[in-house]
Design a protein around this motif. Structure first.
Motif, PDB file in Angstrom:
ATOM      1  N   GLY A 268       0.809  -1.215   0.000  1.00  0.00           N
ATOM      2  CA  GLY A 268       0.000   0.000   0.000  1.00  0.00           C
ATOM      3  C   GLY A 268       0.844   1.269   0.000  1.00  0.00           C
ATOM      4  N   ASP A 269       0.179   2.402  -0.221  1.00  0.00           N
ATOM      5  CA  ASP A 269       0.870   3.695  -0.248  1.00  0.00           C
ATOM      6  C   ASP A 269       0.901   4.284   1.160  1.00  0.00           C
ATOM      7  OD1 ASP A 269       2.188   5.903  -1.172  1.00  0.00           O
ATOM      8  OD2 ASP A 269       0.355   6.945  -1.823  1.00  0.00           O
TER       9      ASP A 269
ATOM     10  N   GLY B  13       3.744  -0.173   3.409  1.00  0.00           N
ATOM     11  CA  GLY B  13       4.057  -0.488   2.023  1.00  0.00           C
ATOM     12  C   GLY B  13       5.427   0.017   1.616  1.00  0.00           C
TER      13      GLY B  13
ATOM     14  N   ARG C 223       0.301  -7.144   5.278  1.00  0.00           N
ATOM     15  CA  ARG C 223      -0.416  -6.420   4.235  1.00  0.00           C
ATOM     16  C   ARG C 223      -0.351  -7.125   2.883  1.00  0.00           C
ATOM     17  NH1 ARG C 223      -1.227  -1.185   6.196  1.00  0.00           N
ATOM     18  NH2 ARG C 223      -2.584  -0.950   4.377  1.00  0.00           N
TER      19      ARG C 223
END
Length: 313
Positions: free
Chosen positions: A220-221, A225, A302
């Motif tokens: 993810g951003d 991440g 994640r």
């Protein structure tokens, strides 16, 4: 105080405060006696060593001590006196050695190790010494033999694998080496000479480009991440990336200086960051020393859905 043959009948007839010294038969041992204090009769030995009169307690009347067994022990102790040794000192030494159990020495070693080892390394050693070797905790380190250790290594290998068994063996050997350097009069490290479990060879597989792309896209951003992507771009260890600090970075030159305190070999490491890695760095926030979250392990959760993860170095 009386001088007489020490027999079961004589011991049973003793009154509180009375003492009998062995005599009047061919098996009599000079200095061997029995005395009753309150309700307990106790066998003792009186002897002289280095010009001093000394007493040593053999044991209370009753299992296992009978007059015959206590008399034989008195003879053995007098043999020590003849060799220039003091039985009282020998018994005190035996009591001290009995108190030096594996658990007691492990606790002392861990207190020392905690001050000089990295938290992760310390945690592993603590687990091996306190969990893997727990069955031997009550045993004195002076009485632990190679056979004890070999049998336990086999049990660990059977229950937890050869890698765990080998690491548990290494942790115990390090503890014994430390104990010997601390002055414990252990003749030799009992781990030496035991077989080291054969461990599997290093893994040769690396992630394919497809797998790397899947990981990149699954990240993810956010800080989690970014940690995963920086792991891919820098090939550094998880904790090193997760604990990256602004003071370690020169964003102009693109150099990341890893201090020796955070590297495995304890040496400073200079790492040029590629543009893609620099682009992942978040803007600096006031009052925050770390670039990213300090729990890099959470990043792994994640990307579980992709069923791939960064290979360990």
């Amino acid at each position: 105080m009386a001088v007489s043959s020490i027999t079961i009948r004589a011991v049973q007839a003793l009154k509180s405060g009375e003492t009998i010294w062995d005599a009047d038969h061919r098996e009599a041992v000079r200095g061997f006696g029995v005395r009753r204090q309150r309700d307990q009769a106790t066998y003792v030995l009186k002897y002289r060593v280095f010009g001093r009169q000394r007493f040593v307690t053999i044991g209370p009347h009753g299992a296992p001590w009978t007059p015959e067994l206590a008399r034989r022990e008195a003879k053995r102790l007098l043999g020590l006196v003849a060799d220039g040794k003091d039985p009282a000192d020998e018994k005190a030494k035996a009591r001290l050695q009995a108190a030096d159990t594996l658990r007691a020495i492990a606790d002392q070693y861990l207190r020392n190790a905690k001050q000089r080892l990295k938290p992760r390394t310390y945690s592993d050693i603590e687990r091996y010494l306190l969990v893997s070797w727990k069955p031997l905790h009550p045993v004195s380190v002076f009485q632990i033999t190679r056979r004890h250790i070999s049998a336990r290594i086999a049990d660990i290998a059977s229950g937890h694998g050869k890698v765990s068994a080998a690491r548990a063996r290494t942790a115990l050997s390090s503890m014994f080496n430390w104990a010997i350097r601390e002055g414990l009069d252990i003749a030799v490290n009992p781990v030496l000479g035991t077989n080291r479990p054969v461990q599997p060879g290093s893994r040769e597989r690396v992630l394919t480009e497809t797998e790397l792309l899947a990981i990149w896209r699954a990240s993810g951003d956010d800080d989690y991440g970014r940690i995963v992507r920086l792991l891919l771009l820098t090939a550094q260890r998880r904790d090193e990336v997760g604990s990256m600090q602004w003071t370690e970075l020169d964003t102009i030159s693109g150099l990341w200086t890893l201090p020796g305190a955070r590297t495995k070999n304890r040496r400073e490491h200079l790492l040029p960051l590629v543009p893609a890695a620099l682009a992942l760095l978040p803007p600096r926030r006031d009052g925050r020393d770390f670039l990213l979250v300090t729990d890099p392990g959470a990043a792994e959760t994640r990307i579980v859905g992709s069923r791939v993860g960064p290979s360990r170095r």
